[in-house]
Design a protein around this motif. Structure first.
Motif, PDB file in Angstrom:
ATOM      1  N   LYS A   1       0.807  -1.225   0.000  1.00 33.00           N
ATOM      2  CA  LYS A   1       0.000   0.000   0.000  1.00 33.00           C
ATOM      3  C   LYS A   1       0.841   1.276   0.000  1.00 33.00           C
ATOM      4  O   LYS A   1       0.522   2.238  -0.711  1.00 33.00           O
ATOM      5  N   ARG A   2       1.894   1.326   0.804  1.00 34.19           N
ATOM      6  CA  ARG A   2       2.685   2.564   0.875  1.00 34.19           C
ATOM      7  C   ARG A   2       3.305   2.902  -0.472  1.00 34.19           C
ATOM      8  O   ARG A   2       3.307   4.062  -0.892  1.00 34.19           O
TER       9      ARG A   2
ATOM     10  N   ILE B   1       0.412   4.104  -2.911  1.00 34.18           N
ATOM     11  CA  ILE B   1      -0.126   5.450  -2.707  1.00 34.18           C
ATOM     12  C   ILE B   1       0.896   6.501  -3.094  1.00 34.18           C
ATOM     13  O   ILE B   1       0.555   7.548  -3.664  1.00 34.18           O
TER      14      ILE B   1
ATOM     15  N   VAL C   1      -5.233  11.824   3.413  1.00 32.82           N
ATOM     16  CA  VAL C   1      -5.130  10.374   3.500  1.00 32.82           C
ATOM     17  C   VAL C   1      -5.514   9.931   4.909  1.00 32.82           C
ATOM     18  O   VAL C   1      -4.981  10.455   5.892  1.00 32.82           O
TER      19      VAL C   1
ATOM     20  N   THR D   1      -5.630   6.951   7.761  1.00 33.09           N
ATOM     21  CA  THR D   1      -5.149   5.664   8.243  1.00 33.09           C
ATOM     22  C   THR D   1      -5.965   5.264   9.471  1.00 33.09           C
ATOM     23  O   THR D   1      -6.619   6.100  10.089  1.00 33.09           O
TER      24      THR D   1
ATOM     25  N   PHE E   1      -6.309   4.974   3.123  1.00 31.45           N
ATOM     26  CA  PHE E   1      -5.169   4.062   3.105  1.00 31.45           C
ATOM     27  C   PHE E   1      -5.587   2.726   3.707  1.00 31.45           C
ATOM     28  O   PHE E   1      -5.154   1.661   3.263  1.00 31.45           O
TER      29      PHE E   1
END
Length: 492
Positions: free
Chosen positions: A236-237, A240, A254, A256, A324
């Protein structure tokens, strides 16, 4: 309805119409057109509208009108005539800014009160008369305990984002405050959603209320384009970062699920050459104010936030929101994506969903009544060597490098505080929340804001609203001159 109704038709006083005109608005939103006349009648009101529809102006404008019409002969210091309670510091500051903007041509005074900052400037401000007090419950009860504020003169009570206050565990604090108020008063309860718990609270607070609801329960605005990218957590990191850089996004919010994750994602984005900052409950109020101000000014392209910010952020024309991670509570998805597509503008919400979040995604789709489009990411492949095992090993190594207070559990982030929010709940459960994550103060009596920022250096004197005299009411970090018009205020 708003096509034929103007603010002048609603019967508001001329000083208020003048302030509204300076913001550039002539027609009220549906919630304003329905709520303002009912509030002006003096009765109680239960109102629901999804975020971004102008709910704040729906109660601040008629309150200012009513207080102007009934000015007492003698105002006592620290004895507000109107109390507005909100769940988060950011939302408190924004409501106070609305009060200040719409009331700038009136003699009414206001102040804002929240935790995480030095209490002494607030005590000093309460030594003067104040008409409207905007406060979070925990810091308000601190002042009540020290007898620096007198709630016996409250004529109008507003519970704003009442559903969020219940979610954050403020019900005990609300009941304590209600016990300190006079029995005869006007009560207004505003909420983004109506739940069974909200209706139960309304029955205990409101007296034969009128009811306004301009959107179906828990619906997402049609102005926001929603998409899902199916991607495993360990990628994911990188994904994005790729999306933001390739799309050229200059302002993206974003979300989290954890504070720990917010910090690490912000660090990753900065490492990849993006300007990013994290905002969550473990950050000091000064750090939260700087990050939000930088994001609004365009100096920070990516603001990474936990759900504490889902209701408290108001950025004009925010084009992009990214989940996220999906929230544990489906209704929070509505509040998150409601940060974009505000005041008639369009927006986009992208969610990164891994295999463990499919059940959460299905729950969200049931709540909003539609299936969110699944869309592949064009032109991206996971970096070589990325695997779940490598990701987990990196997480553990990073945790071991984090400085810990003696006796604190491993895995805490660099900003201090416990690690309860860092452990994601199982799908279908509500999020685990630390006291800081619940906002100003939880219902168990622990006050996370005590002992914080008590030195003059950390008192946050750079534009912080709580340190300004009564009537200043401007939000922390604002560089806008007092009284300057702000477009889209009515879009709150």
């Amino acid at each position: 309805m708003t096509a034929t109704v103007s603010f002048a038709d609603l019967g508001l006083a001329d000083p208020l119409l003048r302030a509204i005109a300076e913001t550039g608005y002539t027609a009220p939103t549906p919630i304003q057109a329905q709520a303002i006349p009912q509030v002006l009648k003096g009765g109680d009101l239960l109102a629901a509208a999804q975020t971004g529809t102008g709910k704040t102006a729906g109660f601040t404008l008629p309150i200012l009108h009513l207080l102007m019409q009934n000015t007492p002969a003698l105002k006592k210091p620290g004895r507000p005539r109107c109390l507005i309670m909100t769940p988060t510091r950011e939302l408190t500051a924004q409501v106070a800014e609305s009060v200040q903007t719409y009331g700038k041509h009136t003699p009414l005074t206001s102040m804002v009160m929240f935790g995480g900052v030095n209490i002494n400037p607030q005590i000093s401000a309460l030594r003067k008369p104040v008409d409207i007090l905007v406060a979070t419950p925990g810091r308000l009860l601190d002042h009540c305990g020290q007898k620096t504020v007198d709630l016996s003169g409250v004529e109008i009570l507003v519970l704003d984002e009442a559903d969020r206050m219940l979610d954050m565990g403020f019900i005990r604090d609300i009941r304590k405050v209600l016990a300190l108020l006079p029995k005869q008063r006007q009560n207004l309860l505003f909420s983004a959603t109506f739940s069974d718990e909200i209706r139960s609270l309304a029955r205990g607070v409101l007296n034969n209320p009128g009811e306004v609801s301009v959107t179906p329960r828990n619906t997402a605005t049609e102005l926001v384009t929603q998409t899902v990218h199916l991607i495993e957590q360990h990628n994911k990191r990188d994904l994005i970062s790729h999306i933001i850089r390739e799309s050229g996004w200059h302002q993206v919010l974003v979300f989290t699920r954890t504070k720990h994750g917010a910090n690490r994602l912000a660090e990753k984005l900065v490492k990849d050459g993006l300007t990013a900052a994290a905002i969550h409950g473990n950050k000091s109020q000064a750090a939260r104010t700087r990050a939000l101000a930088g994001f609004k000014d365009g100096k920070v392209a990516v603001l990474v936030a936990t759900d504490i910010a889902a209701r408290g952020l108001d950025i004009d024309q925010l084009p992009q929101v990214v989940n996220f991670e999906l929230p544990n509570v489906p209704e929070d998805y509505v509040h998150r994506i409601g940060r974009t597509g505000r005041a008639g503008a369009t927006g986009a919400a992208v969610s990164l969903v891994d295999s463990s979040e499919i059940k959460l995604l299905k729950g969200i789709e049931r709540v909003i009544g539609k299936t969110i489009e699944r869309r592949p990411v064009e032109g991206w492949t996971p970096p070589a060597g990325n695997s779940a095992a490598t990701y987990e090993r990196g997480e553990r190594d990073e945790d071991n490098r984090q400085p810990r207070r003696q006796g604190a559990p491993r895995g805490g982030n660099r900003n201090g505080g416990g690690n309860a929010e860092h452990r994601p709940s199982r799908p279908g459960q509500g999020p685990r929340q630390t006291p800081a994550a619940r906002g100003d103060r939880p219902a168990n009596g622990h006050r996370p804001d005590r002992g914080q920022a008590q030195s003059p250096r950390s008192a946050e004197g750079n534009g912080r609203p709580s340190g300004r005299p009564a009537g200043a009411g401007r939000p922390a970090g604002s560089n806008r001159p007092a009284g300057a018009p702000r477009a889209a205020l009515l879009g709150k």
